[in-house]
Write a protein that holds these residues in place. Structure first.
Motif, PDB file in Angstrom:
ATOM      1  N   ALA A  33     116.693  38.673  31.612  1.00 52.30           N
ATOM      2  CA  ALA A  33     115.659  38.696  30.533  1.00 52.30           C
ATOM      3  C   ALA A  33     116.336  38.631  29.211  1.00 52.30           C
ATOM      4  O   ALA A  33     116.889  39.890  29.154  1.00 52.30           O
ATOM      5  N   VAL A  34     115.891  38.097  28.273  1.00 50.05           N
ATOM      6  CA  VAL A  34     116.394  38.214  26.662  1.00 50.05           C
ATOM      7  C   VAL A  34     114.858  38.680  26.089  1.00 50.05           C
ATOM      8  O   VAL A  34     113.719  37.803  26.070  1.00 50.05           O
ATOM      9  N   GLY A  40     104.724  40.132  27.315  1.00 46.40           N
ATOM     10  CA  GLY A  40     105.204  40.726  28.827  1.00 46.40           C
ATOM     11  C   GLY A  40     104.600  40.199  29.796  1.00 46.40           C
ATOM     12  O   GLY A  40     105.111  40.157  31.116  1.00 46.40           O
ATOM     13  N   ASP A  41     103.418  40.020  29.990  1.00 46.59           N
ATOM     14  CA  ASP A  41     102.386  39.586  31.096  1.00 46.59           C
ATOM     15  C   ASP A  41     102.975  38.104  31.347  1.00 46.59           C
ATOM     16  O   ASP A  41     103.013  38.060  32.500  1.00 46.59           O
ATOM     17  N   GLU A  42     103.447  37.468  30.500  1.00 48.94           N
ATOM     18  CA  GLU A  42     104.080  36.364  30.880  1.00 48.94           C
ATOM     19  C   GLU A  42     105.668  36.240  31.480  1.00 48.94           C
ATOM     20  O   GLU A  42     105.745  35.530  32.398  1.00 48.94           O
ATOM     21  N   LEU A  43     106.259  37.323  31.071  1.00 48.83           N
ATOM     22  CA  LEU A  43     107.631  37.535  31.717  1.00 48.83           C
ATOM     23  C   LEU A  43     107.310  38.060  33.005  1.00 48.83           C
ATOM     24  O   LEU A  43     107.927  37.571  34.150  1.00 48.83           O
ATOM     25  N   TYR A  44     106.341  38.790  33.227  1.00 40.93           N
ATOM     26  CA  TYR A  44     106.145  39.217  34.727  1.00 40.93           C
ATOM     27  C   TYR A  44     105.622  38.277  35.710  1.00 40.93           C
ATOM     28  O   TYR A  44     105.713  38.163  36.859  1.00 40.93           O
ATOM     29  N   ALA A  45     104.889  37.104  34.961  1.00 41.72           N
ATOM     30  CA  ALA A  45     104.516  36.016  35.891  1.00 41.72           C
ATOM     31  C   ALA A  45     105.487  35.272  36.235  1.00 41.72           C
ATOM     32  O   ALA A  45     105.289  34.163  37.227  1.00 41.72           O
ATOM     33  N   ILE A  76     116.496  32.276  33.228  1.00 43.20           N
ATOM     34  CA  ILE A  76     116.554  33.106  32.235  1.00 43.20           C
ATOM     35  C   ILE A  76     114.897  32.828  31.729  1.00 43.20           C
ATOM     36  O   ILE A  76     114.585  31.997  31.432  1.00 43.20           O
ATOM     37  N   VAL A  77     114.529  34.348  31.314  1.00 43.94           N
ATOM     38  CA  VAL A  77     113.077  34.174  30.521  1.00 43.94           C
ATOM     39  C   VAL A  77     113.514  34.739  29.225  1.00 43.94           C
ATOM     40  O   VAL A  77     114.077  35.755  29.132  1.00 43.94           O
ATOM     41  N   VAL A  78     112.972  34.146  28.291  1.00 47.45           N
ATOM     42  CA  VAL A  78     113.261  34.644  26.716  1.00 47.45           C
ATOM     43  C   VAL A  78     111.872  35.148  26.308  1.00 47.45           C
ATOM     44  O   VAL A  78     110.922  34.120  26.278  1.00 47.45           O
TER      45      VAL A  78
END
Length: 244
Positions: free
Chosen positions: A50-51, A38-43, A8-10
């Motif tokens: 995703a939260v 968002g960049d860190e989410l896509y990485a 899970i990505v928060v």
């Protein structure tokens, strides 16, 4: 057997919020990556859910959810602030699968995350089922191939359904021409009960109507029963595979 722990990505730009949510999710066994952009989410790799906070400092959480939905069918949980009712509904209509308003109870938060992942994983299992043993439903001009999660119109169109939309359609076709309450539909699609103020089912219905109704503003298939819930007003034929 796949025993990989769900990842899970928060996404939240408030450090304290990220820490609290990350700790709560890790305590129940998930792998969690806390990020602020968002960049860190896509990485992040191999993300299962995703939260995303609706109001990030330097970017639009709703737009981030939209972009993620265009490239992925993972469940998305939106976090919103008090008074963001309109944004919350738009987020659900466009991209998210569920939302929670801050401040919220951590036990409810983790229960909803569990439910989203459970439904998503169940849907993934169905996608790889053996097609020769597939159950098929037919209604109106549509054919639903259950194990492949494929919906096909007589003209060849195959609209993409999120797992929430698919679960809602599955609930409808399993009980056609019956009034189903929002609470029942919430249990079938998300795995938990909701209160009367929860608009999740209403916006899921809006999204599904856009994909299966010839005129979503004057629906023929999914009828609203005011004060009660919804009725799938169609004759459904179930084609069961015959044993060899």
């Amino acid at each position: 057997m796949n025993s990989r722990v769900s990842h899970i990505v928060v996404v939240d730009d408030e450090h304290d919020v990220r820490t609290v949510l990350t700790d709560a999710l890790r305590q129940i066994g998930y792998t969690v990556t806390p990020v602020s952009t968002g960049d860190e989410l896509y990485a992040a790799d191999n993300v299962d859910l995703a939260v995303i906070d609706l109001r990030l400092n330097n970017e639009d959480g709703l737009q981030l959810a939209r972009q993620l939905r265009e490239n992925s069918d993972i469940p998305i949980m939106m976090l919103t602030g008090k008074g963001d009712e309109t944004d919350r509904i738009i987020g659900l209509e466009v991209a998210a699968d569920d939302y929670m308003m801050k401040p919220f109870n951590l036990r409810e938060f983790t229960a909803r995350i569990n439910a989203l992942l459970r439904r998503s994983q169940n849907a993934g299992t169905k996608r790889v089922s053996v097609e020769t043993n597939e159950t098929v439903y037919q209604f109106d001009d549509w054919t639903l191939y259950l194990s492949r999660r494929l919906l096909q119109h007589a003209d060849g169109r195959t609209p993409d359904l999120t797992y929430g939309e698919f679960s809602l359609l599955e609930a409808f076709i399993s009980s056609p021409q019956r009034v189903l309450t929002r609470e029942h539909l919430m249990e079938r699609t998300h795995g938990y009960d909701s209160d009367s103020l929860d608009r999740t089912i209403d916006v899921l219905v809006v999204r599904l109507r856009r994909k299966i109704e010839s005129n979503p503003r004057i629906p023929r298939l999914i009828k609203t029963e005011r004060g009660l819930g919804y009725c799938f007003d169609a004759s459904v034929t179930k084609l069961v595979p015959q044993p060899h």
